[in-house]
Design an enzyme around this catalytic site. Structure first.
Site, PDB file in Angstrom:
ATOM      1  N   ARG A 222       0.855  -1.182   0.000  1.00 28.99           N
ATOM      2  CA  ARG A 222       0.000   0.000   0.000  1.00 28.99           C
ATOM      3  C   ARG A 222       0.889   1.229   0.000  1.00 28.99           C
ATOM      4  O   ARG A 222       2.095   1.151   0.255  1.00 28.99           O
ATOM      5  CB  ARG A 222      -0.892  -0.015   1.240  1.00 28.99           C
ATOM      6  CG  ARG A 222      -1.980  -1.067   1.176  1.00 28.99           C
ATOM      7  CD  ARG A 222      -2.646  -1.258   2.507  1.00 28.99           C
ATOM      8  NE  ARG A 222      -3.412  -0.084   2.936  1.00 28.99           N
ATOM      9  CZ  ARG A 222      -3.978   0.023   4.112  1.00 28.99           C
ATOM     10  NH1 ARG A 222      -3.835  -0.947   5.001  1.00 28.99           N
ATOM     11  NH2 ARG A 222      -4.673   1.094   4.436  1.00 28.99           N
ATOM     12  N   HIS A 223       0.269   2.356  -0.243  1.00 30.69           N
ATOM     13  CA  HIS A 223       0.961   3.635  -0.075  1.00 30.69           C
ATOM     14  C   HIS A 223       1.434   3.741   1.370  1.00 30.69           C
ATOM     15  O   HIS A 223       0.930   3.022   2.260  1.00 30.69           O
ATOM     16  CB  HIS A 223      -0.029   4.769  -0.368  1.00 30.69           C
ATOM     17  CG  HIS A 223      -1.293   4.620   0.424  1.00 30.69           C
ATOM     18  ND1 HIS A 223      -1.393   5.033   1.736  1.00 30.69           N
ATOM     19  CD2 HIS A 223      -2.481   4.029   0.122  1.00 30.69           C
ATOM     20  CE1 HIS A 223      -2.605   4.725   2.189  1.00 30.69           C
ATOM     21  NE2 HIS A 223      -3.282   4.106   1.215  1.00 30.69           N
ATOM     22  N   ASN A 229      -5.445   8.404   7.038  1.00 28.69           N
ATOM     23  CA  ASN A 229      -5.307   7.135   7.773  1.00 28.69           C
ATOM     24  C   ASN A 229      -5.211   7.442   9.259  1.00 28.69           C
ATOM     25  O   ASN A 229      -5.860   6.812  10.087  1.00 28.69           O
ATOM     26  CB  ASN A 229      -4.021   6.382   7.387  1.00 28.69           C
ATOM     27  CG  ASN A 229      -4.102   5.692   6.037  1.00 28.69           C
ATOM     28  OD1 ASN A 229      -3.106   5.608   5.316  1.00 28.69           O
ATOM     29  ND2 ASN A 229      -5.267   5.187   5.678  1.00 28.69           N
ATOM     30  N   ARG A 272      -1.322   9.742  -2.496  1.00 31.06           N
ATOM     31  CA  ARG A 272      -0.513   8.996  -1.538  1.00 31.06           C
ATOM     32  C   ARG A 272       0.326   7.883  -2.155  1.00 31.06           C
ATOM     33  O   ARG A 272       1.424   7.580  -1.650  1.00 31.06           O
ATOM     34  CB  ARG A 272      -1.392   8.464  -0.394  1.00 31.06           C
ATOM     35  CG  ARG A 272      -2.658   7.691  -0.817  1.00 31.06           C
ATOM     36  CD  ARG A 272      -3.664   7.714   0.314  1.00 31.06           C
ATOM     37  NE  ARG A 272      -4.832   6.871   0.178  1.00 31.06           N
ATOM     38  CZ  ARG A 272      -5.935   7.215  -0.466  1.00 31.06           C
ATOM     39  NH1 ARG A 272      -6.027   8.380  -1.091  1.00 31.06           N
ATOM     40  NH2 ARG A 272      -6.973   6.377  -0.491  1.00 31.06           N
ATOM     41  N   GLU A 292      -8.279   3.686  -5.117  1.00 38.00           N
ATOM     42  CA  GLU A 292      -8.973   2.982  -4.046  1.00 38.00           C
ATOM     43  C   GLU A 292     -10.486   2.909  -4.337  1.00 38.00           C
ATOM     44  O   GLU A 292     -11.027   3.689  -5.126  1.00 38.00           O
ATOM     45  CB  GLU A 292      -8.719   3.680  -2.700  1.00 38.00           C
ATOM     46  CG  GLU A 292      -9.361   3.030  -1.483  1.00 38.00           C
ATOM     47  CD  GLU A 292      -8.984   1.568  -1.243  1.00 38.00           C
ATOM     48  OE1 GLU A 292      -8.955   0.770  -2.208  1.00 38.00           O
ATOM     49  OE2 GLU A 292      -8.763   1.181  -0.076  1.00 38.00           O
ATOM     50  N   HIS A 357      -3.758   0.418  -2.733  1.00 36.70           N
ATOM     51  CA  HIS A 357      -4.580   0.750  -1.582  1.00 36.70           C
ATOM     52  C   HIS A 357      -5.135  -0.522  -0.961  1.00 36.70           C
ATOM     53  O   HIS A 357      -5.059  -1.583  -1.553  1.00 36.70           O
ATOM     54  CB  HIS A 357      -5.739   1.653  -2.031  1.00 36.70           C
ATOM     55  CG  HIS A 357      -5.289   2.882  -2.748  1.00 36.70           C
ATOM     56  ND1 HIS A 357      -5.086   4.083  -2.124  1.00 36.70           N
ATOM     57  CD2 HIS A 357      -4.984   3.099  -4.054  1.00 36.70           C
ATOM     58  CE1 HIS A 357      -4.689   4.984  -3.010  1.00 36.70           C
ATOM     59  NE2 HIS A 357      -4.620   4.420  -4.192  1.00 36.70           N
TER      60      HIS A 357
END
Lengths: 447, 474
Positions: A222-223, A229, A272, A292, A357
């Site tokens: 993932r980023h 987040n 991101r 995402e 994502h």
């Protein structure tokens, strides 16, 4: 999309990749939502015979052996009929040598009687290196040879192949011109495609023409942790937090240390993932399809807020997380459909790092690890860890690398099933603890 | 290989038109422009047709070119016959093509060379990515010249050979496309047919099909009997794989494709874009009229497709037949502008409104989509439309513009301004090298939702200039 069920019939001498193709094709079709199951006649034979002695069983003059093998094929076809006509399956993959015209004629008649379409997939290969490699990768570990030493096993298997060779009748351009089939020659260097009848056969051909067996690895991550987040908010298009940036720079070091040949790097079009890739200092490609999942009206909300403003939606999502579509947004099922071209291109490529994502990574992972739609939305894809997938034998080896940078936990476990979810405590954020709902132990369901 | 970045993270900014995140400062890393679809072509590719006359080479060339351009791969056809017509001015008869006609041979070779030169110019000066070299290319000698031309310049080569010996298909080809050709425009039909058949014979003696053994290192697809069988050898990359997939899905069975928008919706009436409203009463009338119209067309095995949005589904319901819903057919997502009127967009997002007028094809709504994104998501729909026969697609304005642009070969700058009014069915019937279009307005009034490009597209324009072309609404 298909009306009548389809029977895919593999054809080829032993060690030509039939089972590899069967399993891979089955995995792909199930992932794109076409209920598919493979039927390996060799397994039926093992159940019948219990103990494999030697290649002599396969000699063309072994009457007893032939009788058993024919029975096994019939038993498998019976199960095919059960799966396609009674259990709602759409595609059955019949994995056996099917090397004689007679055997194939029996199958065609069986399909006609039951209203199934037939599509043959023949694998032809005479390259001794490829065949030897096959034997080493998948035959030596087979139940047939588990108690045999390597040299003996190879020798026996070569004799086994010989038993089939004399009676092998490949699909013939003239004699079999009315059949629908693809002939794969030399592991995909050349293909002969005859009479593709419908959409599903066309997709199968396209897929088979894009896969390869060159060794390579796919890296999924993932980023880095993002500002949203940290706030416990879903979706949005925020940038990396300080820890996220730290992850990106450790990712760069990790990639450099792996010393990967011709690595391709893919990101989504969200800030991101791009920020993460920028840190690597190499060219990367942006795919909108890797964005995402669109949470529609719930974009940038916390789970607590969703519970407060849309309690019914929140509950519905927990009831069927795979098919549930956010209002004005998407479902995991929609995600899979938009990721299909990504998977197709991943099959064509060699070494690739995909920076994406949570929901997207779950879908991609489910494809590679053959996870069901039911399990997919609950696969663990934590921030700041990299999964290295290396195709091996009939599956995929997974290595999980943690780069040692702390991040919030964004994983929400499958909650206890009930119509309305219990209210969320305001002091503990759902995603931080994952303990608010009781973990229901999940048995892996076979599709 | 990898540049060492300094510790300070480069700031990202989002490009205003495309909404793509790019590094603030340009750097000397090879960065591809972000788009919906990654750029897959590195070296230019030459697609080389092979086959006797009347085997569908030009049909395939034009169709493939149209498809590749639509998905965003700049492609151009180079038809050597056209170069010959320019060189020779008047076509007398088949004798020109006799293998012992040295004068003619020289001219034909010169034409092929001229075409190759233009291919090179297309790649180097016009940023083309794929060139389709449409000629018979029936001898190994000719193909060797092309291969070495390509090799010298670093172009990839992919051969497409069409093999067919069905006399009916060949005769049909000749009727459909040869009689109308400039070569035969003043000839009577029987003479033309006779001459063309002799022309084919001139090629046949020296025809060397791509050889499975001798040419095993080449990349090619052989199409047998109009797609009954294919032989595919050494597909090198993504674009060749897509081309093979496309060629294996197209067919020549006569059929028609009907394109229509949903009936007028409540939001249409108030001049609002997007949303998921139901039909107005006029829209419902249209749905009924559409049912009557389609029944009148007496179509064999009609498939009906809609989007997932209420207004297309309501329209399909009135037909009383089975239909299939495609999420990919949903209207363009206007992001933050969903359900706004143009006046509201001008008031709240005047700069976005202007950017959209500057490049309507590539402009992406904030948190929404662009026409370019739409094309990408419609590609599987087009692929399935190619596989199918008679289909009615009930969709939306932007979606219909994209589909129409594919069938009518409209370029990206015209696509967003194609006229797709409500309550009008377009019937597309493939004919010769293109598509016949018939338009049927079903006589139920509806608002006009078509907004022309205004004269002033500057972000500093005043509201009147921006709203000048907005159609009337409640």
């Amino acid at each position: 999309m298909t009306n009548c069920p389809t029977l895919i019939v593999l054809v080829g001498l032993p060690a030509r990749g039939k089972t590899y193709i069967s399993k891979k094709l089955t995995r792909y079709l199930n992932w794109i939502g076409v209920p598919t199951k493979e039927f390996n006649v060799g397994q039926y034979r093992r159940e019948c015979l219990k103990i494999y002695k030697s290649f002599e069983f396969f000699r063309p003059d072994n009457e007893e052996g032939l009788k058993i093998r024919r029975q096994c094929a019939m038993a498998a076809l019976n199960d095919v009929r059960q799966y396609l006509s009674v259990e709602g399956g759409q595609v059955a993959v019949f994995d056996a040598t099917n090397t004689t015209r007679e055997r194939r004629g029996t199958i065609v008649k069986f399909a006609e009687q039951n209203g199934f379409k037939v599509f043959f997939v023949e694998s032809v290969c005479e390259d001794p290196d490829v065949i030897a490699q096959n034997i080493v990768q998948v035959k030596l570990g087979s139940p047939d040879y588990i108690h045999t030493n390597t040299e003996e096993a190879i020798e026996d298997f070569m004799k086994r192949i010989k038993c089939y060779e004399s009676s092998y009748q490949p699909l013939d351009e003239v004699l079999d011109r009315d059949l629908s089939y693809i002939k794969i020659m030399d592991v995909g260097r050349r293909y002969l495609v005859n009479r593709v009848l419908d959409h599903i056969q066309s997709r199968i051909v396209y897929y088979l023409m894009n896969i390869h067996i060159t060794p390579r690895s796919i890296y999924l991550c993932r980023h880095g942790e993002s500002d949203l987040n940290i706030k416990g908010r879903i979706g949005g298009d925020s940038g990396l937090s300080a820890r996220g940036k730290e992850f990106a720079s450790r990712l760069r070091k990790f990639i450099q240390d792996q010393n990967i040949k011709d690595l391709k790097v893919w990101t989504s079009q969200m800030k991101r993932t791009i920020q993460t890739a920028e840190c690597l200092g190499v060219p990367y490609e942006q795919w909108k399809s890797l964005n995402e999942i669109d949470a529609g009206v719930c974009e940038e909300m916390m789970y607590e807020e969703i519970q407060e403003h849309y309690p019914l939606e929140f509950a519905l999502r927990d009831q069927d997380k795979y098919r549930y579509r956010y209002p004005k947004g998407e479902s995991y099922e929609d995600l899979v459909q938009r990721l299909e071209p990504v998977i197709m291109e991943l099959e064509r490529q060699e070494n690739v790092l995909v920076i994406c994502h949570q929901a997207v990574m779950r879908c991609l992972l489910a494809y590679f690890l053959d996870k069901t739609a039911d399990e997919l939305p609950y696969l663990k894809c934590s921030l700041h860890s990299v999964l290295k997938l290396t195709p091996m034998a009939y599956g995929c080896k997974v290595e999980s690398v943690c780069l040692g940078v702390e991040a919030v936990n964004t994983h929400r476990n499958r909650p206890e099933v009930g119509l309305i979810s219990p209210p969320v405590s305001k002091t503990n954020r759902l995603c931080d603890f994952g303990l608010i709902y009781v973990d229901v132990s999940q048995k892996k369901k076979k599709s | 290989m990898a540049l060492i970045m300094n510790n300070e993270q480069k700031k990202l900014t989002q490009t205003p038109l495309l909404k793509i995140w790019v590094p603030w400062m340009g750097c000397n890393l090879n960065r591809r422009r972000g788009s919906s679809v990654p750029q897959f072509c590195n070296s230019p590719t030459m697609i080389v047709m092979v086959g006797l006359p009347a085997r569908g080479k030009t049909y395939i060339s034009k169709k493939l070119t149209r498809y590749l351009n639509w998905i965003g791969v700049p492609t151009k056809v180079f038809n050597v016959g056209q170069y010959r017509r320019e060189a020779v001015k008047t076509y007398k008869n088949f004798e020109f093509f006799k293998p012992d006609n040295e004068e003619a041979m020289r001219i034909r070779k010169a034409c092929a060379s001229a075409a190759l030169k233009d291919v090179s110019a297309y790649f180097t000066k016009e940023h083309g990515q794929v060139a389709v070299f449409d000629a018979t290319n029936t001898t190994r000698e000719r193909r060797a010249i092309i291969i070495s031309f390509a090799k010298e310049r670093g172009y990839k080569v992919f051969f497409v050979e069409s093999i067919c010996e069905d006399p009916e298909i060949i005769a049909e080809n000749i009727k459909q496309v040869k009689f109308g050709s400039p070569d035969y425009v003043d000839r009577d039909i029987d003479e033309a047919m006779e001459d063309f058949i002799q022309r084919i014979e001139c090629y046949r003696a020296n025809y060397m099909s791509i050889d499975d053994e001798k040419d095993r290192k080449l990349s090619y697809i052989k199409i047998f009997d109009v797609g009954s069988r294919y032989l595919v050898n050494r597909v090198q990359d993504h674009i060749q794989s897509r081309i093979v997939y496309y060629l294996m899905n197209i067919h020549v069975t006569p059929r028609s494709i009907y394109l229509s928008r949903h009936g007028e919706s409540e939001l249409n009436l108030s001049g609002r874009i997007g949303g998921d409203a139901g039909l107005s009463s006029r829209g419902q009338k249209y749905a009924n009229a559409l049912a009557t119209f389609m029944r009148g067309q007496t179509i064999k095995d009609l498939k009906v497709w809609t989007s997932h949005m209420k207004r297309t589904i309501q329209t399909a319901e009135a037909l009383g037949v089975q239909y299939e819903q495609w999420k990919a057919l949903n209207e363009i997502d206007a992001g933050v502008c969903e359900e706004m009127t143009y006046e509201e967009i001008q008031e709240n997002f005047p700069e976005e409104f202007a950017l959209r007028d500057q490049d309507k094809y590539r402009y992406r709504y904030p948190k929404g989509e662009s026409y370019e994104d739409l094309v990408h998501r419609l590609e599987p729909v087009i692929m399935e439309l190619e596989r199918q026969e008679n289909v009615l697609v009930i969709c939306h304005q932007a979606v219909m513009r994209c589909l129409l642009a594919y069938f009518l070969d409209k370029p990206a700058d015209e696509l967003p301004y194609l006229r797709c009014p409500l309550h009008t069915v377009l019937k597309l019937t493939p004919v010769a090298y293109g598509c016949k279009v018939e338009s049927f307005f079903l006589n139920i009034e509806a608002v006009n939702t078509h907004r022309e490009r205004p004269v002033n597209v500057n972000i500093n324009r005043n509201p009147e200039e921006a709203l000048h072309t907005v159609p009337d609404h409640i």
